[in-house]
Write an enzyme that holds these catalytic residues in place. Sequence first.
Site, mmCIF file in Angstrom:
data_model
loop_
_atom_site.group_PDB
_atom_site.id
_atom_site.type_symbol
_atom_site.label_atom_id
_atom_site.label_comp_id
_atom_site.label_asym_id
_atom_site.label_seq_id
_atom_site.Cartn_x
_atom_site.Cartn_y
_atom_site.Cartn_z
ATOM 1 N N ASN A 1 -6.015 30.465 -33.748
ATOM 2 C CA ASN A 1 -4.942 29.713 -33.946
ATOM 3 C C ASN A 1 -4.871 28.525 -32.925
ATOM 4 O OD1 ASN A 1 -2.141 28.775 -33.736
ATOM 5 N ND2 ASN A 1 -1.276 30.714 -32.727
ATOM 6 N N TRP A 2 -5.049 27.379 -33.392
ATOM 7 C CA TRP A 2 -5.361 26.292 -32.633
ATOM 8 C C TRP A 2 -4.160 25.739 -32.022
ATOM 9 C CZ3 TRP A 2 -9.418 22.923 -35.840
ATOM 10 C CH2 TRP A 2 -10.457 23.549 -35.894
ATOM 11 N N LYS A 3 -2.898 26.079 -32.502
ATOM 12 C CA LYS A 3 -1.638 25.678 -31.998
ATOM 13 C C LYS A 3 -1.632 24.299 -32.094
ATOM 14 C CE LYS A 3 -1.253 29.716 -29.062
ATOM 15 N NZ LYS A 3 -0.885 30.398 -28.081
ATOM 16 N N HIS B 1 5.129 33.763 -35.154
ATOM 17 C CA HIS B 1 4.456 33.609 -33.971
ATOM 18 C C HIS B 1 5.718 33.582 -32.947
ATOM 19 C CE1 HIS B 1 2.327 32.297 -30.276
ATOM 20 N NE2 HIS B 1 1.207 32.588 -30.927
ATOM 21 N N GLU C 1 6.004 31.807 -30.089
ATOM 22 C CA GLU C 1 6.327 30.546 -29.834
ATOM 23 C C GLU C 1 7.380 29.859 -30.824
ATOM 24 O OE1 GLU C 1 2.535 29.092 -29.508
ATOM 25 O OE2 GLU C 1 2.138 30.327 -27.792
ATOM 26 N N GLU D 1 0.926 40.998 -30.498
ATOM 27 C CA GLU D 1 0.627 39.976 -29.563
ATOM 28 C C GLU D 1 2.083 40.251 -28.635
ATOM 29 O OE1 GLU D 1 -1.449 36.411 -31.067
ATOM 30 O OE2 GLU D 1 0.479 36.019 -31.353
ATOM 31 N N GLY E 1 -1.696 33.498 -23.463
ATOM 32 C CA GLY E 1 -2.028 32.218 -22.646
ATOM 33 C C GLY E 1 -1.855 32.482 -21.208
ATOM 34 N N SER F 1 -4.703 36.669 -24.870
ATOM 35 C CA SER F 1 -5.692 36.254 -23.999
ATOM 36 C C SER F 1 -6.974 36.828 -24.277
ATOM 37 C CB SER F 1 -5.298 36.533 -22.414
ATOM 38 O OG SER F 1 -4.430 35.874 -21.976
ATOM 39 N N GLY G 1 -6.045 32.377 -29.457
ATOM 40 C CA GLY G 1 -5.437 31.156 -28.974
ATOM 41 C C GLY G 1 -6.380 30.219 -28.348
ATOM 42 N N GLY G 2 -6.137 30.256 -27.105
ATOM 43 C CA GLY G 2 -6.999 29.453 -26.016
ATOM 44 C C GLY G 2 -8.592 29.499 -26.198
HETATM 45 P P1 PGA Z 1 -3.964 32.876 -26.447
HETATM 46 O O1 PGA Z 1 -3.000 32.965 -27.600
HETATM 47 O O2 PGA Z 1 -5.180 33.755 -26.872
HETATM 48 O O3 PGA Z 1 -4.264 31.672 -25.753
HETATM 49 O O4 PGA Z 1 -3.430 34.210 -25.471
HETATM 50 C C1 PGA Z 1 -2.909 34.009 -28.572
HETATM 51 C C2 PGA Z 1 -1.921 33.330 -29.928
HETATM 52 O O5 PGA Z 1 -0.912 32.958 -29.060
HETATM 53 O O6 PGA Z 1 -2.064 33.828 -30.750
#
Ligand code: PGA
Length: 262
Positions: free
Chosen positions: A9-11, A98, A100, A170, A176, A216, A237-238
């Site tokens: 997930n590149w956000k 998600h 966010e 998640e 993150g 993470s 994500g990251g």
């Molecule tokens: P993260 O994000 O790997 O940076 O913790 C995961 C996500 O939000 O899907």
Amino acid sequence: MRKPIIAGNWKLNKTVGESVSFTEELKTSICTMDENSLPEVVIAPVFTALVSVSEILSCDCIKLAAQNCYWEASGAFTGEVSVDILKDLGCSYIIIGHSERRQYFSETDEMINKKAKAILAADIIPIICCGETLEQREEGLTDSHIASQIKAALEGISKEDIARSVIAYEPIWAIGTGKTCDSIEANRVIKMIRNVVEEVSGKASADAIRILYGGSVKPSTIEEQMTQSDIDGALVGGASLKVSDFAGIIEGCIKAQTVCEA
Ligand code: PGA
């Protein structure tokens, strides 16, 4: 056997050019891996990069996902993108719910359910996210909160459609932050989610649905996570933003499978 998924997930990251070069590099890196043991690899760029990335995804080994969608097909909905438009661009997955989006864009369980229905009607696969805050965890509300998110998201969806859906657990406090949820605990929550799916949709759907862990995930954590009984992959994500890290996660997933099969 449920086929594992490693989804990036590149956000809100990467220009079109950066997305294209990342994808080219990832393709080269995946080519060196054993095709038969590859998990399903999914990348979710920003909307504006979907066309260009889709054009270079000639191989079947990387699938395209969108990070969001709207449930109506067309009309006066300024700024929204429909499921059919995303399908036309080659998306086979769409991430919904998600944390966010729930937190910053006020998405509700009801909206997520409408999105899931629209996605499944278009024959695409939703990746439905759920997860608890640190406060909810500390108050012992993790299981009840997640069960209610999942029941609401799956409301009114057929058993067959639930079976081909994907859920991502998640924990918000792990996203993150570099603080991964202990894999035994992540597996326990994922088992609990599978029980909720069984309750609403029966054993066949619960056995088939793939449930990922996210929060993470790194090359150093994936092997242990993937050797757990109920974790079917990762939403990353990251660590999905650098080819070496993302490829390391895919390799770790392959390694874990080999260990499990031995
Ligand atoms: P993260 O994000 O790997 O940076 O913790 C995961 C996500 O939000 O899907």
